[in-house]
Structure formats: C-alpha cells, structure tokens
Design a protein around this motif. Structure first.
Motif, short mmCIF file in Angstrom:
data_model
loop_
_atom_site.label_atom_id
_atom_site.label_comp_id
_atom_site.label_asym_id
_atom_site.label_seq_id
_atom_site.Cartn_x
_atom_site.Cartn_y
_atom_site.Cartn_z
N VAL A 179 0.69 -1.67 0.04
CA VAL A 179 -0.21 -0.30 -0.32
C VAL A 179 0.72 1.35 0.21
O VAL A 179 0.33 2.02 -0.87
CB VAL A 179 -1.02 0.01 1.17
N LEU A 180 2.10 1.58 1.19
CA LEU A 180 2.98 1.90 0.99
C LEU A 180 3.72 2.77 -0.26
O LEU A 180 3.60 3.56 -1.28
CB LEU A 180 3.94 2.10 2.46
N LEU A 181 3.73 1.84 -1.20
CA LEU A 181 4.50 1.28 -2.98
C LEU A 181 3.69 2.37 -3.04
O LEU A 181 3.95 2.97 -3.97
CB LEU A 181 4.87 0.18 -3.00
N ASP A 182 1.73 1.33 -3.61
CA ASP A 182 1.21 2.92 -4.50
C ASP A 182 1.26 4.21 -4.16
O ASP A 182 1.57 4.93 -4.93
CB ASP A 182 -0.11 2.08 -3.98
N GLU A 183 1.10 4.44 -2.86
CA GLU A 183 1.23 5.93 -2.06
C GLU A 183 2.60 6.90 -2.45
O GLU A 183 2.29 7.83 -3.20
CB GLU A 183 0.40 6.32 -0.41
N MET A 184 3.42 5.96 -2.64
CA MET A 184 4.59 6.48 -3.23
C MET A 184 4.58 7.02 -4.69
O MET A 184 5.17 8.15 -4.91
CB MET A 184 5.66 6.25 -3.07
N GLU A 185 4.30 5.66 -5.25
CA GLU A 185 4.25 5.86 -6.96
C GLU A 185 3.59 7.25 -7.34
O GLU A 185 3.60 7.92 -8.64
CB GLU A 185 4.10 4.21 -7.44
N ASP A 186 2.37 7.48 -6.33
CA ASP A 186 1.17 8.18 -6.24
C ASP A 186 1.78 10.07 -6.31
O ASP A 186 1.23 11.06 -7.05
CB ASP A 186 0.14 8.59 -5.52
N LEU A 187 3.01 9.86 -6.20
CA LEU A 187 3.91 11.48 -5.53
C LEU A 187 5.02 12.00 -6.27
O LEU A 187 5.47 12.73 -6.32
CB LEU A 187 4.54 10.94 -4.01
N LEU A 188 5.55 10.65 -7.20
CA LEU A 188 6.38 11.45 -8.19
C LEU A 188 5.55 11.59 -9.14
O LEU A 188 4.46 11.28 -9.86
CB LEU A 188 7.29 9.73 -8.75
N SER A 189 6.51 12.47 -10.04
CA SER A 189 6.11 13.51 -11.34
C SER A 189 5.99 12.49 -12.13
O SER A 189 6.70 11.60 -12.22
CB SER A 189 7.09 14.64 -11.60
N ASP A 190 5.28 13.22 -13.37
CA ASP A 190 5.29 11.99 -14.56
C ASP A 190 6.67 11.92 -15.55
O ASP A 190 7.47 11.42 -15.23
CB ASP A 190 4.54 12.90 -15.89
#
Length: 213
Positions: A191-202
């Motif tokens: 779940v944390l990995l999904d949240e971290m990916e959402d924080l990364l820019s395109d």
C-alpha cells in the motif's frame, strides 16, 4: 569462470568470520564486542579479520556490496519501454510481495535492527551505504542516458528513485522492530508503494525509458 579452490576458501573464511561476529553482536550488542574477541571466537588473528573487513562495522553489515549496486542492477535490467523508476518500483513490489528476506521480511530481523539502532557507528555506516546506493545509481543513470557530467538531472533522478528504496527499507525495519509479522508488513508496504508512486511526477516516472529515442 568456475570459482577456484583458493577463492572458495577465502569466501568461506570471510563468511565464517562474519557469522561468528554477527552472533556475538546479536548476543551482546555491537559496542560491547571487540574485534579481538571476534578473532578469538573465530580462531583467527586480528590481522586476518582486518584482511577481510576494513572496519568493525563491516563485520555486521557485511552484505553492503549487494545493496549498493541493487538499484543500478534493477535499472540496467529494466524491460523494453520501462523507465528507471518503474523498474525499481516493479522490483520492489516483487520483493515485498514474495515476503523476501532481502528487504527484511523475515523472522529475526527485529533483533538485527535492534543492534543497529543501539549503535551510533552502525547507524552512521547505514547512512553511508544509502549514500553509496544513490551515488552508484547516479553513475548508472548518466551512463544509460548519455548525460554529460555537468547535467544535474541524473543526480536529481537518482535522489528521487533512491527515496523509493530507502523509504521502503526504513518502513519495513520500523514495522518489524515494532513486532510486525512478515506477511502483514508485506501487505502494508505494498500500500505504501502505491502511495509513493502517486507522489512521483510524470517526469520521474518516464525518465530513462529503455528503447526510447
């Protein structure tokens, strides 16, 4: 090339010394054990210990080489059409999903982390390893993208991608130290990995795509 007898004996000796030292550190704490005591318990000389390990900290954190180039190996092995960040995210998810001991998802990891937390020297060494991981990744990103030395982007990207790995390892370490079970920590970390990916820019997520012009 097959490993020769001399190389195999050296590897076995190194591993034996490290195993003996780790046992002593887990039992008594890192600061309470001297290199001389490790040498005595392993039935080797102090000089022999230092021949294999440049500092006492390396006796406990003896697998740092495999960690330092981990992100670079993942980036070099990225799939066609896959970016550097997405390759690292994929590899991290695979390690976490399979409850891999390589990321600390194993019984006994809490004791290992407890020794580190109680030792300023080991915490400092762990920080240094994290910096080595980022520096190694920066060199790899420069190589695979052809960026010149003066270009700051590979350094910035290495920082962003290393953040993924470092944050995951820290989160797992804290949860395991707090008494978490490997399987439940694995689920929470996904779940944390999904949240971290959402924080990364395109821009980060699409940097160093394999096969891109």
């Amino acid at each position: 090339m097959a490993e020769g007898l001399r190389e195999r004996k050296k590897r076995q000796t190194r591993q034996y010394i490290s195993d003996v030292a780790t046992g002593l550190f887990l039992e008594r704490g890192f600061e309470a054990v001297t290199v001389a005591e490790v040498a005595d318990a392993a039935n080797v000389s102090v000089n022999t210990v230092y021949n294999y390990f440049p500092a006492k900290e390396h006796l406990f954190l003896d697998r740092s080489k495999g960690v330092v180039d981990r992100l670079s190996r993942w980036v070099r092995g990225r799939r066609e059409g896959e970016s550097a960040a997405r390759a690292v995210l994929r590899e991290l998810r695979e390690e976490v999903e399979t409850v891999s001991p390589r990321v600390g998802l194993m019984e006994g990891y809490a004791r290992f982390m407890g020794v580190i937390e109680a030792s300023p020297a080991l915490r400092s060494r762990l920080w240094a390893i994290a910096q080595e991981v980022q520096d190694d990744l920066e060199r790899t990103l420069r190589e695979v993208t052809g960026a010149p030395d003066g270009d700051p982007v590979p350094s910035l990207m290495a920082g962003q991608i290393s953040w993924l790995h470092g944050t995951v390892m820290t989160a797992i370490g804290r949860r395991m130290t707090a008494g978490g079970k490997p399987a439940e920590v694995s689920r929470d970390t996904l779940v944390l990995l999904d949240e971290m990916e959402d924080l990364l820019s395109d821009r980060v997520l699409n940097y160093a795509v394999r096969g891109a012009d």
